[in-house]
Design a protein around this motif. Structure first.
Motif, PDB file in Angstrom:
ATOM      1  N   PRO A  92       0.835  -1.212   0.000  1.00  7.28           N
ATOM      2  CA  PRO A  92       0.000   0.000   0.000  1.00  7.28           C
ATOM      3  C   PRO A  92       0.865   1.257   0.000  1.00  7.28           C
ATOM      4  O   PRO A  92       1.961   1.274   0.565  1.00  7.28           O
ATOM      5  CB  PRO A  92      -0.791  -0.113   1.313  1.00  7.28           C
ATOM      6  CG  PRO A  92      -0.617  -1.527   1.774  1.00  7.28           C
ATOM      7  CD  PRO A  92       0.707  -1.981   1.255  1.00  7.28           C
ATOM      8  N   PHE A  93       0.361   2.309  -0.608  1.00  6.65           N
ATOM      9  CA  PHE A  93       1.073   3.584  -0.643  1.00  6.65           C
ATOM     10  C   PHE A  93       0.072   4.710  -0.842  1.00  6.65           C
ATOM     11  O   PHE A  93      -1.064   4.484  -1.273  1.00  6.65           O
ATOM     12  CB  PHE A  93       2.121   3.602  -1.774  1.00  6.65           C
ATOM     13  CG  PHE A  93       1.524   3.404  -3.143  1.00  6.65           C
ATOM     14  CD1 PHE A  93       1.113   4.492  -3.921  1.00  6.65           C
ATOM     15  CD2 PHE A  93       1.367   2.132  -3.667  1.00  6.65           C
ATOM     16  CE1 PHE A  93       0.553   4.312  -5.175  1.00  6.65           C
ATOM     17  CE2 PHE A  93       0.819   1.937  -4.928  1.00  6.65           C
ATOM     18  CZ  PHE A  93       0.411   3.030  -5.688  1.00  6.65           C
TER      19      PHE A  93
ATOM     20  N   TYR B 195       8.404  11.592  -4.353  1.00  5.26           N
ATOM     21  CA  TYR B 195       8.492  10.448  -3.466  1.00  5.26           C
ATOM     22  C   TYR B 195       7.129   9.783  -3.318  1.00  5.26           C
ATOM     23  O   TYR B 195       6.082  10.349  -3.655  1.00  5.26           O
ATOM     24  CB  TYR B 195       8.964  10.905  -2.077  1.00  5.26           C
ATOM     25  CG  TYR B 195       8.384  12.257  -1.720  1.00  5.26           C
ATOM     26  CD1 TYR B 195       7.069  12.394  -1.275  1.00  5.26           C
ATOM     27  CD2 TYR B 195       9.127  13.420  -1.915  1.00  5.26           C
ATOM     28  CE1 TYR B 195       6.524  13.635  -1.015  1.00  5.26           C
ATOM     29  CE2 TYR B 195       8.586  14.668  -1.646  1.00  5.26           C
ATOM     30  CZ  TYR B 195       7.284  14.772  -1.192  1.00  5.26           C
ATOM     31  OH  TYR B 195       6.739  16.002  -0.942  1.00  5.26           O
ATOM     32  N   VAL B 196       7.183   8.562  -2.788  1.00  2.53           N
ATOM     33  CA  VAL B 196       5.979   7.812  -2.443  1.00  2.53           C
ATOM     34  C   VAL B 196       6.098   7.409  -0.973  1.00  2.53           C
ATOM     35  O   VAL B 196       7.140   6.916  -0.538  1.00  2.53           O
ATOM     36  CB  VAL B 196       5.831   6.553  -3.325  1.00  2.53           C
ATOM     37  CG1 VAL B 196       4.720   5.656  -2.801  1.00  2.53           C
ATOM     38  CG2 VAL B 196       5.541   6.942  -4.766  1.00  2.53           C
ATOM     39  N   TRP B 197       5.037   7.621  -0.221  1.00  2.00           N
ATOM     40  CA  TRP B 197       4.967   7.220   1.188  1.00  2.00           C
ATOM     41  C   TRP B 197       4.266   5.856   1.229  1.00  2.00           C
ATOM     42  O   TRP B 197       3.089   5.736   0.902  1.00  2.00           O
ATOM     43  CB  TRP B 197       4.187   8.270   1.963  1.00  2.00           C
ATOM     44  CG  TRP B 197       4.135   8.136   3.450  1.00  2.00           C
ATOM     45  CD1 TRP B 197       3.019   7.922   4.205  1.00  2.00           C
ATOM     46  CD2 TRP B 197       5.216   8.275   4.381  1.00  2.00           C
ATOM     47  NE1 TRP B 197       3.345   7.911   5.541  1.00  2.00           N
ATOM     48  CE2 TRP B 197       4.689   8.115   5.682  1.00  2.00           C
ATOM     49  CE3 TRP B 197       6.590   8.503   4.243  1.00  2.00           C
ATOM     50  CZ2 TRP B 197       5.471   8.182   6.831  1.00  2.00           C
ATOM     51  CZ3 TRP B 197       7.375   8.571   5.384  1.00  2.00           C
ATOM     52  CH2 TRP B 197       6.822   8.417   6.657  1.00  2.00           C
ATOM     53  N   MET B 198       5.014   4.820   1.582  1.00  2.00           N
ATOM     54  CA  MET B 198       4.498   3.450   1.459  1.00  2.00           C
ATOM     55  C   MET B 198       4.473   2.737   2.800  1.00  2.00           C
ATOM     56  O   MET B 198       5.239   3.040   3.715  1.00  2.00           O
ATOM     57  CB  MET B 198       5.353   2.657   0.460  1.00  2.00           C
ATOM     58  CG  MET B 198       6.807   2.556   0.809  1.00  2.00           C
ATOM     59  SD  MET B 198       7.750   1.683  -0.464  1.00  2.00           S
ATOM     60  CE  MET B 198       9.406   1.832   0.230  1.00  2.00           C
ATOM     61  N   ASN B 199       3.593   1.752   2.879  1.00  2.00           N
ATOM     62  CA  ASN B 199       3.336   1.024   4.120  1.00  2.00           C
ATOM     63  C   ASN B 199       3.949  -0.374   4.037  1.00  2.00           C
ATOM     64  O   ASN B 199       3.476  -1.232   3.288  1.00  2.00           O
ATOM     65  CB  ASN B 199       1.824   0.927   4.334  1.00  2.00           C
ATOM     66  CG  ASN B 199       1.449   0.305   5.656  1.00  2.00           C
ATOM     67  OD1 ASN B 199       2.286  -0.297   6.339  1.00  2.00           O
ATOM     68  ND2 ASN B 199       0.193   0.424   6.031  1.00  2.00           N
ATOM     69  N   LEU B 200       4.998  -0.617   4.831  1.00  2.00           N
ATOM     70  CA  LEU B 200       5.662  -1.925   4.861  1.00  2.00           C
ATOM     71  C   LEU B 200       5.426  -2.637   6.189  1.00  2.00           C
ATOM     72  O   LEU B 200       6.224  -3.482   6.613  1.00  2.00           O
ATOM     73  CB  LEU B 200       7.167  -1.752   4.622  1.00  2.00           C
ATOM     74  CG  LEU B 200       7.591  -1.138   3.288  1.00  2.00           C
ATOM     75  CD1 LEU B 200       9.111  -1.063   3.186  1.00  2.00           C
ATOM     76  CD2 LEU B 200       7.021  -1.923   2.117  1.00  2.00           C
TER      77      LEU B 200
END
Length: 572
Positions: free
Chosen positions: A478-479, A487-492
């Motif tokens: 998800p991002f 930039y991309v703010w992503m969920n790891l």
């Protein structure tokens, strides 16, 4: 930090990734050490605040000086202990995570950068470097704190500088998708800056200028802001100040607007370069306004900033005896990519006026909006501001124009006293006359900006963003899809078990093992572990190789989690 060679070595017999997990005491020891280090940092901050209060009470100053000397020795000894412990705990690792992350934009931020491995022949020299950072008794307490902050921040950036990825010369070097630089239009910018109109020199350019910046540049900036910010009337060149970067401007603004010990509201996740800048001169505290990733009835999108959250943070801080005097906003936002609507901006400014707060608005990402369906509204475009004398806009060319090496930032404010105060710092933070001339010529060339640079930059940002987000979708990551920024703010989070900041740190190190730099959410004061920022404004080849490294690291992380779960099940 020392580098004995141009490449990073592995301990003998160790394969990639083994150093991360095969040291059985490592996760527990690292957790304790990181907690201890954070505690020491908090302690140093508390000491600085207390000393500032004592300095304002003459009857306590004599006792305060003796106490400071004892505390400086105590802090020095604690820092030595933590350096030794940390060095020992990470001696078998390829890389280690520093305490802070800075987007070098003046600029420091986003990506955490790598340190060299601790091989036996290097260890003693590196320990002496660490010791040297904390044994200089000639420094003030503030100097000791800044020195420690510098060593924990910039040594990693220098490590990256010495070991950059190059397709032919250094294919095993680091690919940096953590630091926030726009490298997509270097060809266009190089060509434009090489034209004959840029190569002009006269007597004035070789002499001292007005500390606020050359009049010709400030005049052109007023025109530029009027046009591209869509201001309702021509802006005044006398309201413009030029310094060497937006972080310099922010640092100076915190010093001339706020007294030591006062505080500024900062919605988080938040650009960490401003955290660093606020501690260099002013020792102003940033009060985190923590935003939530969860979507609710009150918050209709991820990490939504509302006036209610600002007000709660302000009132909570006041109950703790803190003097909140300002608010800082980044629009478009870093690291989220949010673009504030005109109505939302007005709500924030009305809130600030209600509580008599200065508002610093950073619009450096104005030129990175690549989704044309999303309008960007500059504060300078508003017909009237709730409190114009306390609304201050900063902008630079590092992001939209991709020339962070120019070290250029501009302030626009109608507060004449502030113009004078900030302008005085041109004595220390000014820009060379030749650079100012080149900048003026660049901003004057509207035909090239509108017909060549802007459409090409937007197209390349779209293409790079599409490539990265398609890769993330294929991996089920998800991002946030916001249409602006580099930039991309992503969920790891699904790669963390348990979902803690300690595990986030170890996942970050997993990427480092694969020679890939990203920016962990902890560096942005994100209150939820597992979020990372990935910069996509790089060359297509670099992005392709980087995503291969990214995928390999995640496969390795999955294997580790499966093995960990198996062992946990057996132990139960």
């Amino acid at each position: 930090m020392s580098h004995q060679s141009d490449t990073l070595h592995k301990p003998c017999g160790q394969t990639k990734g083994q150093g991360l997990r095969n040291q059985s005491p490592h996760p527990q020891v690292m957790e304790l050490i990181l907690h201890l280090r954070q505690t020491i940092e908090d302690y140093i901050t508390q000491l600085e605040t207390r000393h500032l209060q004592q300095d304002r009470e003459p009857e306590k100053q004599g006792h305060s000086q003796a106490t400071r000397e004892q505390e400086a020795i105590l802090v020095h000894l604690m820092c030595q202990v933590i350096s030794l412990l940390y060095s020992g705990a990470t001696s078998s690792l390829e890389l280690q995570l520093p305490l802070h992350s800075l987007d070098i934009r003046g600029d420091v931020g986003g990506g955490q950068l790598a340190q060299s491995p601790r091989e036996p022949d290097q260890l003693s020299h590196q320990l002496s470097d660490s010791e040297a950072a904390f044994t200089n008794y000639d420094l003030s307490n503030h100097g000791i704190a800044i020195s420690a902050l510098y060593h924990s921040t910039f040594r990693d950036f220098m490590a990256y500088q010495r070991d950059k990825y190059q397709e032919e010369k250094n294919p095993s070097g680091f690919i940096n998708l953590g630091i926030n630089e726009n490298k997509l239009c270097v060809d266009l910018m190089t060509e434009r800056l090489s034209r004959s109109d840029m190569n002009y020199i006269d007597d004035d350019l070789l002499q001292y200028s007005d500390w606020k910046g050359h009049a010709f540049l400030r005049k052109e900036l007023a025109r530029f802001f009027t046009h591209y910010s869509k201001a309702p009337a021509q802006l005044d060149p006398e309201n413009v100040v030029v310094l060497n970067g937006c972080c310099s401007l922010f640092s100076v603004l915190t010093m001339v607007l706020f007294n030591p010990g006062e505080a500024i509201l900062a919605p988080t996740p938040f650009y960490p370069g401003f955290t660093f800048a606020s501690r260099l001169y002013s020792k102003v505290e940033l009060i985190c306004v923590h935003l939530d990733s969860e979507v609710t009835e009150a918050a209709t999108c991820h990490f939504q900033l509302t006036v209610g959250k600002l007000e709660k943070a302000l009132l909570d801080a006041r109950l703790e005896g803190k003097k909140v005097k300002g608010l800082v906003l980044i629009n478009p936002n870093n690291p989220l990519g949010d673009i504030y609507s005109r109505d939302t901006l007005n709500e924030y400014l009305e809130f600030a006026k209600r509580y008599n707060l200065h508002v610093i608005i950073d619009e450096i990402y104005m030129g990175t909006v690549f989704d044309e369906s999303i309008p960007f509204h500059s504060v300078l475009s508003m017909e009237s501001l709730p409190d114009p004398k306390k609304t201050h806009v900063i902008w630079g060319t590092s992001k939209g124009f991709g020339i962070s090496g120019f070290r250029f930032g501009a302030l626009y404010t109608t507060n004449k006293d502030l113009v004078s105060a900030v302008g005085a710092f041109g004595f220390l933070h000014g820009i060379s006359g030749i650079t100012q001339h080149k900048m003026c010529r660049l901003l004057q060339d509207r035909e090239w900006i509108d017909n060549v640079y802007v459409p090409t930059n937007r197209s390349r940002l779209q293409e790079a963003h599409r490539f990265i987000t398609n890769q993330l979708k294929a991996l089920g990551i998800p991002f946030l899809n916001r249409g602006s920024g580099l930039y991309v703010w992503m969920n790891l989070k699904k790669y963390l078990d348990p979902c803690t900041f300690e595990e986030e740190l170890l996942l970050y190190r997993r990427f480092l093992d694969h020679k890939l730099l990203l920016s962990p959410g902890k560096a942005y004061m994100c209150k939820e572990p597992g979020w990372f920022r990935l910069t996509f404004s790089d060359k297509p080849l670099h992005l392709k190789v980087a995503m291969q490294l990214f995928s390999r690291a995640l496969v390795e992380q999955k294997q580790y989690l499966v093995e960990k779960q198996r062992k946990d099940a057996l132990s139960e």
